[in-house]
Design an enzyme around this catalytic site. Structure first.
Site, PDB file in Angstrom:
ATOM      1  N   GLY A   1      60.829  12.027 -52.837  1.00 22.29           N
ATOM      2  CA  GLY A   1      60.353  10.648 -52.862  1.00 22.29           C
ATOM      3  C   GLY A   1      59.372  10.310 -51.759  1.00 22.29           C
ATOM      4  O   GLY A   1      58.912  11.174 -51.022  1.00 22.29           O
TER       5      GLY A   1
ATOM      6  N   HIS B   1      52.297  14.738 -53.781  1.00 24.20           N
ATOM      7  CA  HIS B   1      53.228  14.659 -54.915  1.00 24.20           C
ATOM      8  C   HIS B   1      52.458  14.401 -56.209  1.00 24.20           C
ATOM      9  O   HIS B   1      52.708  15.022 -57.248  1.00 24.20           O
ATOM     10  CB  HIS B   1      54.229  13.516 -54.712  1.00 24.20           C
ATOM     11  CG  HIS B   1      55.110  13.676 -53.511  1.00 24.20           C
ATOM     12  ND1 HIS B   1      55.003  12.883 -52.397  1.00 24.20           N
ATOM     13  CD2 HIS B   1      56.130  14.540 -53.248  1.00 24.20           C
ATOM     14  CE1 HIS B   1      55.916  13.245 -51.501  1.00 24.20           C
ATOM     15  NE2 HIS B   1      56.616  14.250 -51.998  1.00 24.20           N
TER      16      HIS B   1
HETATM   17  P1  AMP Z   1      58.992  16.654 -50.779  1.00 28.49           P
HETATM   18  O1  AMP Z   1      59.146  15.323 -51.412  1.00 28.49           O
HETATM   19  O2  AMP Z   1      58.389  16.604 -49.402  1.00 28.49           O
HETATM   20  O3  AMP Z   1      60.225  17.510 -50.864  1.00 28.49           O
HETATM   21  O4  AMP Z   1      57.910  17.413 -51.643  1.00 28.49           O
HETATM   22  C1  AMP Z   1      58.037  17.541 -53.030  1.00 28.49           C
HETATM   23  C2  AMP Z   1      57.034  18.539 -53.529  1.00 28.49           C
HETATM   24  O5  AMP Z   1      55.726  18.088 -53.172  1.00 28.49           O
HETATM   25  C3  AMP Z   1      57.197  19.922 -52.916  1.00 28.49           C
HETATM   26  O6  AMP Z   1      56.949  20.907 -53.907  1.00 28.49           O
HETATM   27  C4  AMP Z   1      56.145  19.946 -51.839  1.00 28.49           C
HETATM   28  O7  AMP Z   1      55.683  21.241 -51.537  1.00 28.49           O
HETATM   29  C5  AMP Z   1      55.052  19.123 -52.492  1.00 28.49           C
HETATM   30  N1  AMP Z   1      54.159  18.580 -51.472  1.00 28.49           N
HETATM   31  C6  AMP Z   1      54.506  17.853 -50.378  1.00 28.49           C
HETATM   32  N2  AMP Z   1      53.420  17.572 -49.645  1.00 28.49           N
HETATM   33  C7  AMP Z   1      52.360  18.149 -50.277  1.00 28.49           C
HETATM   34  C8  AMP Z   1      50.965  18.243 -50.004  1.00 28.49           C
HETATM   35  N3  AMP Z   1      50.423  17.672 -48.935  1.00 28.49           N
HETATM   36  N4  AMP Z   1      50.196  18.910 -50.878  1.00 28.49           N
HETATM   37  C9  AMP Z   1      50.731  19.503 -51.979  1.00 28.49           C
HETATM   38  N5  AMP Z   1      52.034  19.457 -52.291  1.00 28.49           N
HETATM   39  C10 AMP Z   1      52.838  18.790 -51.452  1.00 28.49           C
END
Ligand code: AMP
Length: 283
Positions: free
Chosen positions: A31, A37
């Site tokens: 989230g 995301h």
């Molecule tokens: P999180 O909500 O931080 O657990 O991230 C959810 C998904 O979004 C995971 O697969 C992360 O690797 C991806 N994600 C988070 N930040 C980035 C970003 N800056 N660029 C690309 N994907 C991202």
């Protein structure tokens, strides 16, 4: 789009989609969405019939002194963004719905989790592998999309899918950055204005490392010089790790003989920020 909180109801719907021959895509998140995301969601939207995204701050991937209780949340905003991006089902269960009181089964991928974040967060990847496996069993996706921002997580999930023969394709997508190079992260909100000003040096340090690597420097020297770069440009930062690893096995590389991954975690005020760079030698 609708929001689903019940794991059993999601699985029930997913079985129906499967029977109808629909291709389900899954984007797991914790989230507080940003463009990173959304890049995953938009890619998934192009490649599936039914798009499920999840918002779940998974308690089992946080250590005892980490930011679980303070992790930023804004479900209403996430839901509006999800709707706009074409998500069909936003899965946002509670912790109790995802983990029964007797939950006692865990997935481990020890070698891939041994270094980088696995070293400083010893139970983190067990929590990640377990929750992602649970989400796979609930949404029954043909593919799931993850960001290269969490490269080690991606490598771990690929190993899990390979070893357990899970019928899911893992898709990795590039890191989305702010215009000054800082990798987008929900945790960037923890930064003060001063910390935010120096934070782009995390990425700049990796570029510095990549330049030196292409000129022939070996890992020990790369790490030493880039550590000095961080000390100079982010003096208030505390380096958690900086390492050069094999991009698939996530094992440290002593002598460069192929593509490598440079990965860093740095504490800046209340935030622990991670970033990485894939360095290709074109072989
Ligand atoms: P999180 O909500 O931080 O657990 O991230 C959810 C998904 O979004 C995971 O697969 C992360 O690797 C991806 N994600 C988070 N930040 C980035 C970003 N800056 N660029 C690309 N994907 C991202």
């Amino acid at each position: 789009m609708y929001c689903e909180t019940s794991p059993a109801a999601l699985q029930h719907s997913a079985l129906t989609w499967r029977a109808q021959g629909r291709v389900v895509g899954l984007v797991p998140t914790m989230g507080y969405w940003h463009e990173g995301h959304l890049s995953l969601v938009r890619w998934a939207r192009e490649h599936c019939d039914t798009l499920v995204a999840s918002v779940f701050v998974n308690p089992t991937q946080f250590g005892p002194n980490e930011d679980l209780s303070k992790y930023p949340a804004d479900l209403e905003r996430d839901a509006a963004l999800a709707q706009e991006a074409g998500v069909d089902v936003l899965f946002c269960p509670t912790k109790d719905q995802m983990y029964g009181p007797d939950h006692d089964t865990w997935i481990n991928v020890p070698a891939v989790a041994a270094h980088l974040c696995g070293r400083s967060r010893p139970t983190h990847f067990q929590g990640v592998a377990t929750i992602v496996c649970k989400l796979f069993n609930l949404a029954l996706p043909a593919f799931a999309v993850f960001g290269e921002k969490d490269w080690q997580q991606l490598a771990l999930l690929r190993a899990m899918v390979r070893d357990l023969n899970l019928p899911v394709r893992i898709e990795g997508r590039p890191i989305v950055r702010e215009s000054d190079g800082l990798a987008m992260s929900s945790r960037n909100v923890y930064l003060t204005a001063q910390e935010r000003r120096v934070a782009p040096h995390i990425h700049a340090g990796l570029k510095f490392l990549a330049d030196a690597a292409r000129k022939g420097a070996q890992p020990a020297e790369l790490i030493e010089r880039t550590t000095a770069y961080y000390a100079q440009h982010i003096p208030t930062g505390q380096l958690d790790y900086l390492d050069v690893v094999d991009p698939v096995r996530i094992q440290p590389v002593q002598t460069i003989g192929g593509d490598i991954l440079a990965a860093v975690a740095l504490r800046l005020g209340k935030a622990r920020l991670i970033d990485n760079m894939y360095i290709s030698y074109g072989k």
